[in-house]
Structure formats: C-alpha cells, structure tokens
Design a protein around this motif. Sequence first.
Motif, PDB file in Angstrom:
ATOM      1  N   SER A 180       0.812  -1.219   0.000  1.00 33.74           N
ATOM      2  CA  SER A 180       0.000   0.000   0.000  1.00 33.74           C
ATOM      3  C   SER A 180       0.841   1.262   0.000  1.00 33.74           C
ATOM      4  O   SER A 180       0.339   2.348  -0.168  1.00 33.74           O
ATOM      5  CB  SER A 180      -0.919   0.009   1.231  1.00 33.74           C
ATOM      6  OG  SER A 180      -0.157   0.020   2.418  1.00 33.74           O
ATOM      7  N   ASN A 228     -10.175  -2.704   1.403  1.00 29.63           N
ATOM      8  CA  ASN A 228      -9.318  -1.945   2.318  1.00 29.63           C
ATOM      9  C   ASN A 228      -7.906  -1.781   1.785  1.00 29.63           C
ATOM     10  O   ASN A 228      -7.299  -0.710   1.903  1.00 29.63           O
ATOM     11  CB  ASN A 228      -9.280  -2.635   3.684  1.00 29.63           C
ATOM     12  CG  ASN A 228     -10.549  -2.399   4.473  1.00 29.63           C
ATOM     13  OD1 ASN A 228     -11.272  -1.432   4.202  1.00 29.63           O
ATOM     14  ND2 ASN A 228     -10.821  -3.264   5.442  1.00 29.63           N
ATOM     15  N   ASN A 287      -6.432   1.885   0.966  1.00 30.96           N
ATOM     16  CA  ASN A 287      -5.215   2.379   1.614  1.00 30.96           C
ATOM     17  C   ASN A 287      -4.178   2.810   0.591  1.00 30.96           C
ATOM     18  O   ASN A 287      -3.544   3.863   0.720  1.00 30.96           O
ATOM     19  CB  ASN A 287      -4.628   1.290   2.523  1.00 30.96           C
ATOM     20  CG  ASN A 287      -5.445   1.091   3.783  1.00 30.96           C
ATOM     21  OD1 ASN A 287      -6.196   1.971   4.186  1.00 30.96           O
ATOM     22  ND2 ASN A 287      -5.302  -0.080   4.401  1.00 30.96           N
ATOM     23  N   GLN A 316      -3.001   6.782  -0.005  1.00 32.84           N
ATOM     24  CA  GLN A 316      -1.623   7.178   0.297  1.00 32.84           C
ATOM     25  C   GLN A 316      -0.857   7.710  -0.907  1.00 32.84           C
ATOM     26  O   GLN A 316       0.164   8.373  -0.743  1.00 32.84           O
ATOM     27  CB  GLN A 316      -0.861   5.973   0.869  1.00 32.84           C
ATOM     28  CG  GLN A 316      -1.329   5.561   2.265  1.00 32.84           C
ATOM     29  CD  GLN A 316      -0.552   4.379   2.801  1.00 32.84           C
ATOM     30  OE1 GLN A 316       0.644   4.243   2.543  1.00 32.84           O
ATOM     31  NE2 GLN A 316      -1.223   3.510   3.536  1.00 32.84           N
TER      32      GLN A 316
END
Length: 543
Positions: A52, A126, A130, A134
């Motif tokens: 991520s 998720n 993420n 980011q």
Amino acid sequence: MASNGLLLFTSTRCVLSSSRVKYNLQNAANRLVAGVLYVYQWLPSHSGVPSSAGGGVQVEDVATQISRCSLVASRVYCQAQHHCPRLDVRCLYQKSLENGSIRPSVPIDLVMVERNTGEENTITQNVVRNFVSQNFRVSNPDFEIEFVNSEREATPLEDGQNPSTEVPLVPFSRLFNKVVLGGTFDRMHNAHKILLTESAIRCHKEVIVGVTDDNMVKKKTLYELIETCEKRQERVSTFLQDLAPHINSRVVPISDPFGPTIVEKELDLLVVSAETIAGGEKINQIRKEKDMQQLEVHAISVYADPKKMNDMEEDKISSSSQRIRMLGDRLKPPLKSPSLPYIIGLTGGTCCGKTSISAFLERHGVRSINCDMLGHDAYKEGTKCFQQVIQTFGQDVLCPSGNTINRKVLARKVFSSSTELAKLNSIVWPEIKRLILEGIEYHTKQGAKAIILDAAILLEANWDNLCHDIWVTIIPKEEAIKRVQSRDKVSQEDAERRVGSQVSNHERAKRATFLFSTLWEEEFTRSQILKAWGNIESTIKKL
C-alpha cells in the motif's frame, strides 16, 4: 458517471498484454465521462499482495523498470487511441509514486481494479483504499471502487510475450543525466505521451522539452486551431509532473528547429520520432562543429492512427489530423441563449468559400441575408447614406449621371487611408445593420427558423451581437492569393495586397463557434457543413 479515474492492474508481474489493456480501457470508457484516467500496474510483492505504500513493491532494477514502462505505456496509449480517445489517459510507473509528498495532479473519484478469481482475500477493498489514499488525490474519501475480472481476456503469448514474469529489455534501458526532445505538442495526443514517456523514464536528473513557439507553427495545417505556446507548455509540464515528479522538467519555447540541443553542452540523450531521425543527425553535426559532445539518439516508432477518417488526415497519430476533425465541430457555446429564428453569422476572408457554404445551407431550407449586397443598397440614390457619402468625400465620387456612387473612385479614396476608410464605415455600417434587421424581421414573419448572415465584415462591424453562432471559413493565405488572381484576373502583387489588408484568419478563428475550411474537395466541405448544421438543427428542434 465519474469524472476522473484510476485503473489498477494487479494480477500479474508480466508485461500487460494488449488484450487485457483493451478490455479494461473499454470498461473505463463506459464508466467515465471525458476526463483523466490514470493507469498503473500495481505489482504484487513476493507474498502476492500489493503493497500500500508508495507503490512500494519488490524493487525492480533500472533496466527492468524502464523496459516495463516502455512496453506497457505503448500498449496502453495505442489501445487508448482506438477505444477511449476522449479520455486523457496517463500511464504511470513505479517512479511516479515514489515521492509520497508529490501526488498525481488530478483528484480521482473512481478506482477500477483488475482482480482475478481467487484474489478476493488478498486484493480487498481496504487494501485498495489504503494504497489509493496514500498515493493519489481523491475527490471524496469514500471514492468508488470497482473490481474487474479480465481472466478471459488474458492471452499470455500475445504480442510475442513469454508467459514467464521476465520483462524483455528494450533499447536504451539505462538512465541518462539530461534528456532532450522537442515538438509542437498541440492538443496533446497519445503519440505525444509515448514520446514524453520514453524520454522521462530514461532520465536521471533533467528532461528538457522544446515546444515550438507561435511563430514556428504558422506553416502547419490549420495553424489557426493550434493552442497557444503557453498552453502547450503547460500541458507538457503537467503530464511530466504526473509521470516523473522525481526529476526536473524544463519545458521551454523554441523559435528554431534545434532549440537547446545546439546551445547546451551537457546533454546526453536526444529522443526523436522515427520520421525525424534526420533532424537528430543534423543536431549532432552542428554539435560536432561546435566541439560539443555527441548525443545518443533514441528513435520512437511512428504509430498508425486507427481513427483516420479521410484522405485529408495523416496515417499516423497527429495533431494535424485532430485539427482537421475539429472542422464543423462546435468550438464554443452559442453566444446567447438559443431562440427562434436562430441567427448564424457567416464570415471569412476573400475567396474563402463563404458564398458556397451559404448556398449549401439555403438548399437545406436556411434563409440567407447577403450583407455584402446590402452594402451596395446602403447608399443608393435618395438614401441618407447617399447624401452623407457625397458630403464627406466630394462630388467627384458620383458617376457622370449624378445618381449613383462610383464605387471604384470611392475605393481609391478610402482604401489608401485608414482614417478615410473609418469615415466611410461610420456612415455605411449602421445603415447596413438597419437593413439586416429588416431582413431578419421579414424572414421571421415568413416562418424562418434559421437565418444566415453572410457578411465579410461581420466581426469588424460588431454584427456578431445579432448572432447565436459565428461560422468562420478559412483557407491558407497562399491559396487565397491564387483564388483572387484566378477570379479577378489581377496580378499576384495586387492579390497579395488585397489578402494582406484583411483581418487575419487567426483573429477570425479566435471568435468562431464553428470553423470550416474549403481548402480540400467539395465533398469534404459539405461534410463539415452538415456536421455543424446537424448540431444547430438539433438545438432548433428543442425550441
């Protein structure tokens, strides 16, 4: 539908096949209105789960990074040209996301993730959320995520690709401190993006892009539609900032074919298209004469345009073809709210085909007012203008009969002096406008739904405030001179003087809501007119 999106490929470390790219771009085209679509191959780590952080996957060596991006970008942009030309596709690579403080410039509101069967537990909502949060700007923290399964589209042996994860190395798969390239970069298209990508991914410190200035583009096809140099520079800078924020991008205007390449000593790699290799050789010849180091030259293939529509367009993806396709398209909204009758102002320089366009529309039921002919009526005997012209310019402008104005004598008096011409215009133009309004009223009573004002001086006289749309027709100056010579049997010098005294094509084009050119075959002119008239006719039907 979403405005801007991100397409993530997650299912393989192989170089993406064209079929998978095609499938996913077609899906994206159906989900997005015209906007930006970022494309990124989100490589899995050894554990099979994409990281991520900062694109932070298993780090590839430089040669592999360059080769992967080169191969993926060419496939993405070629497929984009064919399947989603209205989207501004931008293909990113690992380096694009390494600096978490500098994110791609456009906020996204839809993320499309290629995820195959069996990956539901590793590539989850998720994990995707993420990663995107980011590394990208988002328009809403609750942006939409859509998973796409393209397993049926995957053909491992396509494009000569080995089914292993090994990436075939491409030429010049190493870094150069300073990379340089140049071009017009008008209405940035997918071939431009390939050229810029091939340059940026090989750059370690600085990429220098020369953008031809506004004077250099005047010999190009339909240069009147070329964006300003400032706007073209801005587009290039934005693209490079998204693609390669880790290097310095210097985008400069150039006023000759060479730009910085024959001035700056510390350059390493020159990137050109295959059709401009000779230009690269000339640059190195000049550098040798100046005792400057020779540049390595990386030539990019010329890409065929699958959207070629006619013989006027080029076989390759090109800005010239894009501008030709704009003829007959709406360039700006109507000047005022649509109403009946719908007034079209038609203007252009001498011998530009204005009369033939007006006649074609008349055959489709559009009423026409020839404003140039009204100019003859404006100062007939007995009119207020008739007396004002005599009082202003003298009795010698009369014909021997004394009841008509000698237009040739009057022309000699006014066209040699801008002051005298302004006097004549101040007398005649208000009267012509009055006659135009009478004509509009007459045709309205006859039930006309659309009226065309055919006027060479439409813009100069500010009669555009009578119109819903402005149609401008243009031809190159050289073609106009030939036509004037042929029509009026005058010398080239006289023809050049007449054409040169007019408002420029460029000035007229800036005010056009529709632009036309009669440079090519009559059939192509008709297709432009029908396209524009179809746009207006659909508006009229709603009134």
